[in-house]
Design a protein around this motif. Structure first.
Motif, PDB file in Angstrom:
ATOM      1  N   GLU A   1       6.849  18.050  17.623  1.00 43.99           N
ATOM      2  CA  GLU A   1       6.053  17.497  16.493  1.00 43.99           C
ATOM      3  C   GLU A   1       6.313  17.950  14.939  1.00 43.99           C
ATOM      4  OE1 GLU A   1       2.078  17.196  16.915  1.00 43.99           O
ATOM      5  OE2 GLU A   1       2.045  15.792  18.658  1.00 43.99           O
ATOM      6  N   GLU A   2       6.817  19.483  15.148  1.00 43.84           N
ATOM      7  CA  GLU A   2       7.322  20.003  14.016  1.00 43.84           C
ATOM      8  C   GLU A   2       8.557  19.586  13.471  1.00 43.84           C
ATOM      9  OE1 GLU A   2       7.521  24.339  14.043  1.00 43.84           O
ATOM     10  OE2 GLU A   2       5.170  24.565  14.713  1.00 43.84           O
ATOM     11  N   LEU A   3       9.515  19.182  14.160  1.00 44.39           N
ATOM     12  CA  LEU A   3      10.597  18.750  13.830  1.00 44.39           C
ATOM     13  C   LEU A   3      10.395  17.469  13.236  1.00 44.39           C
ATOM     14  CD1 LEU A   3      13.869  18.436  13.841  1.00 44.39           C
ATOM     15  CD2 LEU A   3      13.729  17.677  16.312  1.00 44.39           C
TER      16      LEU A   3
ATOM     17  N   LEU B   1      11.349  15.816   9.556  1.00 43.01           N
ATOM     18  CA  LEU B   1      12.152  14.598   9.257  1.00 43.01           C
ATOM     19  C   LEU B   1      11.370  13.325   8.774  1.00 43.01           C
ATOM     20  CD1 LEU B   1      13.724  14.205  12.748  1.00 43.01           C
ATOM     21  CD2 LEU B   1      14.990  15.227  10.787  1.00 43.01           C
ATOM     22  N   HIS B   2      10.141  13.855   8.536  1.00 46.14           N
ATOM     23  CA  HIS B   2       9.293  12.660   7.664  1.00 46.14           C
ATOM     24  C   HIS B   2       8.375  13.376   6.581  1.00 46.14           C
ATOM     25  CE1 HIS B   2      10.228  10.661  11.669  1.00 46.14           C
ATOM     26  NE2 HIS B   2       9.887   9.466  10.871  1.00 46.14           N
ATOM     27  N   PRO B   3       8.884  14.101   5.621  1.00 48.32           N
ATOM     28  CA  PRO B   3       8.518  14.905   4.613  1.00 48.32           C
ATOM     29  C   PRO B   3       7.388  13.968   3.806  1.00 48.32           C
ATOM     30  CG  PRO B   3      10.670  14.423   4.039  1.00 48.32           C
ATOM     31  CD  PRO B   3      10.623  13.869   5.427  1.00 48.32           C
ATOM     32  N   ARG B   4       7.417  12.919   3.753  1.00 46.54           N
ATOM     33  CA  ARG B   4       6.675  11.877   2.767  1.00 46.54           C
ATOM     34  C   ARG B   4       5.610  11.210   3.781  1.00 46.54           C
ATOM     35  NH1 ARG B   4       8.328  12.028  -2.446  1.00 46.54           N
ATOM     36  NH2 ARG B   4       7.258   9.725  -2.799  1.00 46.54           N
ATOM     37  N   SER B   5       5.805  11.399   4.997  1.00 50.17           N
ATOM     38  CA  SER B   5       4.474  10.873   5.869  1.00 50.17           C
ATOM     39  C   SER B   5       3.262  11.150   5.389  1.00 50.17           C
ATOM     40  CB  SER B   5       4.498  11.324   7.382  1.00 50.17           C
ATOM     41  OG  SER B   5       3.537  10.941   7.935  1.00 50.17           O
ATOM     42  N   PHE B   6       2.313  10.113   5.164  1.00 41.13           N
ATOM     43  CA  PHE B   6       0.929  10.089   4.891  1.00 41.13           C
ATOM     44  C   PHE B   6       0.167  11.103   5.732  1.00 41.13           C
ATOM     45  CE2 PHE B   6      -3.430   8.946   5.416  1.00 41.13           C
ATOM     46  CZ  PHE B   6      -4.151   9.088   4.206  1.00 41.13           C
TER      47      PHE B   6
ATOM     48  N   LEU C   1       0.788  -1.156  -0.022  1.00 42.68           N
ATOM     49  CA  LEU C   1       0.003  -0.008  -0.054  1.00 42.68           C
ATOM     50  C   LEU C   1       0.822   1.243   0.046  1.00 42.68           C
ATOM     51  CD1 LEU C   1      -2.869   1.032   0.211  1.00 42.68           C
ATOM     52  CD2 LEU C   1      -2.472   1.400   2.708  1.00 42.68           C
ATOM     53  N   ALA C   2       0.654   1.780  -0.962  1.00 41.99           N
ATOM     54  CA  ALA C   2       1.664   3.202  -1.158  1.00 41.99           C
ATOM     55  C   ALA C   2       3.097   2.982  -0.633  1.00 41.99           C
ATOM     56  CB  ALA C   2       0.775   4.351  -0.295  1.00 41.99           C
ATOM     57  N   PRO C   3       3.911   2.210  -1.193  1.00 39.98           N
ATOM     58  CA  PRO C   3       5.294   2.108  -0.593  1.00 39.98           C
ATOM     59  C   PRO C   3       6.195   3.336  -0.577  1.00 39.98           C
ATOM     60  CG  PRO C   3       5.134   1.082  -2.651  1.00 39.98           C
ATOM     61  CD  PRO C   3       3.635   1.410  -2.348  1.00 39.98           C
ATOM     62  N   GLY C   4       5.635   4.296  -1.536  1.00 38.47           N
ATOM     63  CA  GLY C   4       6.713   5.453  -1.860  1.00 38.47           C
ATOM     64  C   GLY C   4       6.169   6.565  -0.588  1.00 38.47           C
ATOM     65  N   LEU C   5       5.147   6.031   0.369  1.00 37.65           N
ATOM     66  CA  LEU C   5       4.791   7.092   1.455  1.00 37.65           C
ATOM     67  C   LEU C   5       5.450   6.404   2.751  1.00 37.65           C
ATOM     68  CD1 LEU C   5       1.018   8.094   0.974  1.00 37.65           C
ATOM     69  CD2 LEU C   5       3.233   9.247   0.327  1.00 37.65           C
ATOM     70  N   ASP C   6       5.710   7.410   3.716  1.00 35.07           N
ATOM     71  CA  ASP C   6       6.144   6.989   4.938  1.00 35.07           C
ATOM     72  C   ASP C   6       4.992   6.772   5.877  1.00 35.07           C
ATOM     73  OD1 ASP C   6       7.288   7.037   7.450  1.00 35.07           O
ATOM     74  OD2 ASP C   6       8.441   8.664   7.308  1.00 35.07           O
ATOM     75  N   TRP C   7       4.851   5.523   6.360  1.00 37.04           N
ATOM     76  CA  TRP C   7       3.597   5.212   7.205  1.00 37.04           C
ATOM     77  C   TRP C   7       3.778   5.505   8.781  1.00 37.04           C
ATOM     78  CZ3 TRP C   7      -1.028   5.282   5.059  1.00 37.04           C
ATOM     79  CH2 TRP C   7      -0.872   5.014   3.791  1.00 37.04           C
ATOM     80  N   ASP C   8       5.066   5.873   9.099  1.00 33.10           N
ATOM     81  CA  ASP C   8       5.321   6.247  10.539  1.00 33.10           C
ATOM     82  C   ASP C   8       4.240   7.398  10.994  1.00 33.10           C
ATOM     83  OD1 ASP C   8       7.308   4.326  10.638  1.00 33.10           O
ATOM     84  OD2 ASP C   8       8.952   5.685  10.394  1.00 33.10           O
ATOM     85  N   THR C   9       4.170   7.180  12.272  1.00 37.62           N
ATOM     86  CA  THR C   9       3.230   8.076  13.023  1.00 37.62           C
ATOM     87  C   THR C   9       3.870   8.681  14.380  1.00 37.62           C
ATOM     88  OG1 THR C   9       2.067   6.615  14.194  1.00 37.62           O
ATOM     89  CG2 THR C   9       1.018   7.449  12.047  1.00 37.62           C
ATOM     90  N   PRO C  10       3.924   9.899  14.741  1.00 34.22           N
ATOM     91  CA  PRO C  10       4.522  10.156  15.924  1.00 34.22           C
ATOM     92  C   PRO C  10       3.643   9.595  17.107  1.00 34.22           C
ATOM     93  CG  PRO C  10       3.195  12.060  15.110  1.00 34.22           C
ATOM     94  CD  PRO C  10       3.363  10.926  14.210  1.00 34.22           C
ATOM     95  N   ASP C  11       4.423   9.133  18.065  1.00 38.97           N
ATOM     96  CA  ASP C  11       4.148   8.696  19.423  1.00 38.97           C
ATOM     97  C   ASP C  11       4.112   9.601  20.426  1.00 38.97           C
ATOM     98  OD1 ASP C  11       6.644   8.393  20.079  1.00 38.97           O
ATOM     99  OD2 ASP C  11       6.854   6.161  19.616  1.00 38.97           O
ATOM    100  N   ASP C  12       3.658   9.043  21.625  1.00 39.31           N
ATOM    101  CA  ASP C  12       4.025   9.998  22.887  1.00 39.31           C
ATOM    102  C   ASP C  12       5.250  10.391  23.190  1.00 39.31           C
ATOM    103  OD1 ASP C  12       1.261   9.877  22.962  1.00 39.31           O
ATOM    104  OD2 ASP C  12       1.057   8.125  24.574  1.00 39.31           O
ATOM    105  N   SER C  13       6.191   9.687  22.619  1.00 36.37           N
ATOM    106  CA  SER C  13       7.601  10.175  23.097  1.00 36.37           C
ATOM    107  C   SER C  13       8.148  11.200  22.475  1.00 36.37           C
ATOM    108  CB  SER C  13       8.639   8.922  22.769  1.00 36.37           C
ATOM    109  OG  SER C  13       8.660   8.549  21.576  1.00 36.37           O
TER     110      SER C  13
END
Length: 872
Positions: free
Chosen positions: A648-650, A654-659, A632-644
């Motif tokens: 969030e702006e930084l 660092l994840h400009p291709r995050s969905f 599924l959309a391998p060209g996208l970054d599927w990571d999401t920020p967690d509580d740690s």
């Protein structure tokens, strides 16, 4: 408790010792000890230590206690462990010893029944009736009041009178007994009034917070609507009493419903270890044997259930009810008939038979039984709901052809009934041929304009709002667009449900739920790529995080999902399993499995015969699903920020291709009206993940940006891509109709009007656009039908609709054109085009030559008097 009794004892000693010497001390000491023993015995019973409780009760009765709590507890403990003959022997003795106890007689009534002595049970009720009538003053305490109420119900008194005159006063007394809540809650459960039952048991638990019986009753109230809450409540009951049979029976039912048959058998084993004679447990064993195609085992288990009470109607009723819940309605109905042979007045069997017959399409007898139950028991909620629903159905219209009978609200039948018939006919033609099925009877489809009516027809009571449609085999029920809370493609729903008709017929209703749902969702997708289910970001993460359910346990995923998302994932995974099986083994493997199921072969055995070993299949399917998720959309970054994540702006930098980052960035830019800047993240999203059409999809946001920038062609192109991928994007369809009309692209207008009508045919715009498109495409008959439907929907400009209908009727030579143009002029007397059409019709009727100008007939049209017609 003991401290209070000790203080009482000391007080009485000081007062009475001078008069009676030391004798009173001995008596009071014995009373305190016996009270302490009672609390101990009650606690033993409440926690399932029945053997210990029996010893305490016997010891108390040997001391010739006059407290009727002890014999009542003794009999309850005997019944709890299946000592029915022992309970009978003791009951005979205790009734003589406590000649005025109505509480004991109510319990003895059950003892006599469980030992197969209904005549003595009836005489016991008569004794209670005499005692309560002639000595009512004896029974003013709350516990006796409850007992009299229970007896009144057994004597067929009005349930509401019993609630008001017996159970409610006991519940409102200064020290209400737990039995008051238990009895009232059980009555509500018996009458299918689950909301009242829940409130009653919850009230009881506030008074008795550690009572397993009340928790068990509350679990029963949750069972029809909230299985997760039911399971949590069962857990609470078992935490106080690990041997609580009613809760274990509910758990066994749940496991049977989820096709976890081994787990159900183990739970039934736990029950029978407590009470080897429990009839419900043996009835469930009969159900398991039936589902395992083991008629001898089924017969043995049923015989065990009826071992002492051979005419117990509950046994056959329970077996039949569970079979009906497995969609074995014909077998279930037969068991209900057997129950009614034992007791023709057994209301649960009669109302269940009514529902079974309605689901089998045997309407006349089904409705008749529902009316009978309602006449006998006005408090039975299911019967009341069904009788009320029948009045609604009587006002529905019926559409028929060779293969279908469709019932719909009359207004809706006129609006889109022909579309329903056409869709069902196409589904039958395609799916019957594919699966090699000849349906033995006409399929009944009922489409309800009210969700509550749908729920009553389907489940016997309002509720279950998540269901769009249900198939019982030759009977399908569905919600109409008017009953939906949001856009739903009704065509996809009916295709899905009719596919169930095919597979249920092929298997004689013997198929696991996951396979049934999986095939229907899979076939939706084959018929229309916008239907069915696709991989989503949430499904992707669920698969990759190990949330796939083993195929052998997949049906249970539908029963108590953690959330609606998990329920939808169960549908998706089931369809993915079917897709995998077809891709690897061919559609013939699916057909062969369905044929095996129809012959009664277990699903796992059939799968292994026509595919491969189940263990291998599980491993291979998981790999198949993981590859689908990873693709599924391998060209996208599927990571999401967690509580740690602290910044969030930084993280986003660092994840400009995050969905998630791209979607949020686009939303912010659209919100700030930076439409040109928003194009970059939106175009990237569409390039990498064109299949996403869910909430906050890039198509809708990019179309808005183009619209605000005046880029109409680009907006239309983006919306066209969305419409080709989404089954319910009504806003996109509507805008595409508008843009298509402006561009003179009438084929596009027609296509999107039909897309809209597959979601909601009950609003004017798509019919207006379809009429104009049909006119432009030289399809006057279709245009006329579109305008006729439009006029049923109270359009914003009825004069325009009447005029357009008149014009297309005139083209086909239909004399009704004149009536329509006159109706247009009635709405807008100075409608110039309508005036001219009327004159033209006048000419064509053979009127004299020399037709006057419109002003000569209608008067002058003043500036600004032309009617303003709203666009649809």
């Amino acid at each position: 408790m003991n401290q209070a009794l000790e203080a009482c004892r000391d007080g009485w000693r000081r007062i009475l010792s001078p008069l009676l010497g030391g004798a009173i001390i001995v008596v009071l000491a014995a009373g305190v000890a016996r009270a302490a023993d009672w609390e101990k015995a009650r606690e033993q019973y409440a926690t399932g230590r029945y053997a210990e409780c029996l010893k305490e009760c016997e010891a108390a009765l040997e001391e010739r206690t006059r407290d009727e709590d002890w014999p009542e507890l003794l009999l309850r403990a005997h019944l709890a462990v299946g000592n029915y003959p022992e309970a009978l022997e003791r009951a005979e003795e205790l009734l003589n010893r406590f000649p005025f106890s109505v509480r004991l007689r109510v319990l003895a009534h059950r003892v006599f029944l469980l030992n197969g002595e209904p005549a003595r049970a009836r005489r016991t009720l008569e004794e209670i009736n005499r005692l309560g009538g002639s000595n009512r003053w004896r029974y003013q305490d709350p516990a006796s009041t409850v007992a009299l109420g229970r007896a009144a119900l057994l004597l067929e008194a009005d349930p509401r009178v019993v609630l008001d005159n017996f159970f409610m006063p006991a519940r409102q007394s200064e020290s209400p007994p737990r039995e008051a809540f238990q009895a009232a809650g059980e009555l509500a459960l018996a009458k299918h009034d689950y909301a009242m039952a829940a409130r009653t048991f919850e009230e009881g638990l506030r008074e008795f917070p550690e009572d397993a019986d009340l928790y068990g009753g509350l679990a029963g109230a949750y069972a029809p609507s909230d299985r997760r809450q039911m399971l949590m409540t069962i857990e609470s009951a078992l935490s106080y009493n690990t041997n609580h049979v009613p809760s274990l029976l509910l758990l066994a039912e749940h496991l049977i419903d989820g096709e976890e048959y081994d787990g159900a058998a183990r739970t039934l084993g736990r029950i029978l270890a407590v009470n080897p004679r429990d009839a419900d447990a043996w009835a469930f064993h009969a159900v398991l044997a039936h589902l395992d195609n083991d008629p001898k085992g089924e017969s043995r288990s049923r015989d065990r259930a009826l071992e002492l009470w051979t005419d117990n109607p509950r046994v056959d009723h329970l077996i039949g009810r569970k079979l009906s819940q497995k969609y074995r309605f014909a077998e279930g109905a037969e068991y209900q008939r057997q129950a009614l042979e034992h007791d023709p007045r057994h209301v649960p069997a009669k109302i269940q038979l009514a529902q079974d017959l309605l689901r089998l399409g045997e309407d006349e007898r089904g409705w008749e039984l529902a009316r009978e139950v309602h006449a006998e028991d006005a408090y039975d909620v299911t019967a009341y709901n069904l009788v009320t629903l029948r009045d609604t159905l009587d006002r529905y219209s019926t559409l028929t052809n060779e293969h279908f009978t469709v019932r719909m609200a009359s207004e809706e039948a006129r609006i889109y009934g022909p579309r329903v018939m056409d869709l069902l006919s196409r589904a039958r033609e395609g799916l019957s041929g594919k699966y090699g099925v000849t349906l033995p009877r006409r399929t009944l489809v009922e489409i309800f304009a009210d969700q509550g009516d749908f729920a009553v027809r389907t489940f016997g009571m309002p509720g279950n709002p998540g269901y769009l449609g249900v198939c019982f085999g030759s009977v399908i029920t569905a919600n109409s667009p008017a009953a939906q809370s949001g856009p739903v493609n009704w065509e996809a729903v009916l295709w899905h449900e009719f596919c169930h008709t095919i597979t249920l017929t092929m298997t004689r209703n013997r198929m696991p739920r996951w396979l049934s749902e999986g095939i229907s969702v899979y076939e939706e997708k084959l018929e229309n790529p916008t239907w069915g289910q696709d991989m989503t970001p949430r499904y992707r993460s669920m698969i990759l995080e190990g949330e796939l359910t083993p195929i052998s346990e997949l049906s249970a995923a539908f029963l108590a999902p953690r959330s609606n998302q998990h329920l939808q994932f169960a549908y998706y995974q089931s369809s993915l399993v079917v897709e995998y099986l077809v891709d690897r083994f061919g559609v013939e493997a699916i057909r062969a499995i369905l044929r095996d199921l129809g012959e009664g072969e277990p699903i796992n055995d059939s799968i292994e015969r026509h595919t491969t070993a189940l263990e291998e299949l599980e491993v291979d399917f998981e790999e198949f699903a993981r590859k689908r998720a990873e693709g599924l959309a391998p060209g996208l970054d599927w990571d999401t920020p967690d509580d740690s994540v602290l910044d969030e702006e930084l993280w986003a930098t660092l994840h400009p291709r995050s969905f998630q980052v791209l979607t949020e960035r686009a939303r912010e830019l659209i919100g700030e009206k930076k439409y040109e800047e928003a194009k970059e993240p939106l175009n990237l999203l569409l390039e990498e993940y064109p299949g996403y059409t869910g909430g906050n999809n890039a198509y809708s946001m990019l179309a808005l940006a183009h619209r605000e920038l005046g880029e109409t062609d680009a907006e239309r192109a983006v919306l066209s891509r969305l419409a080709a991928r989404s089954a319910d994007a009504t806003d996109a369809y509507l805008r595409l109709m508008e843009l298509g009309e402006g561009a003179g692209d009438w084929r596009a207008v027609e296509e999107n009007a039909n897309r809209y009508l597959a979601v909601n045919p009950l609003v004017p715009p798509p019919h207006a656009y379809l009429g104009r498109a049909s006119e432009a495409l030289d399809q006057p008959e279709r245009a006329a039908e579109a305008y006729r439907v439009l006029l049923m929907l109270d359009p914003p400009d009825p004069a325009e609709a009447h005029f357009r209908l008149a014009r297309v009727l005139h083209r086909t030579g239909d004399p009704a054109a004149k009536r329509q143009v006159l109706m247009a002029l009635e709405e807008a007397p100075r409608f110039r085009d309508a005036q001219r059409l009327l004159l033209e019709l006048h000419e064509s009727d053979g009127a004299d030559q020399g037709v006057p100008e419109p002003e000569a007939i209608f008067g002058p049209t003043l500036p600004g008097s032309e009617p303003q017609r709203a666009e649809p």
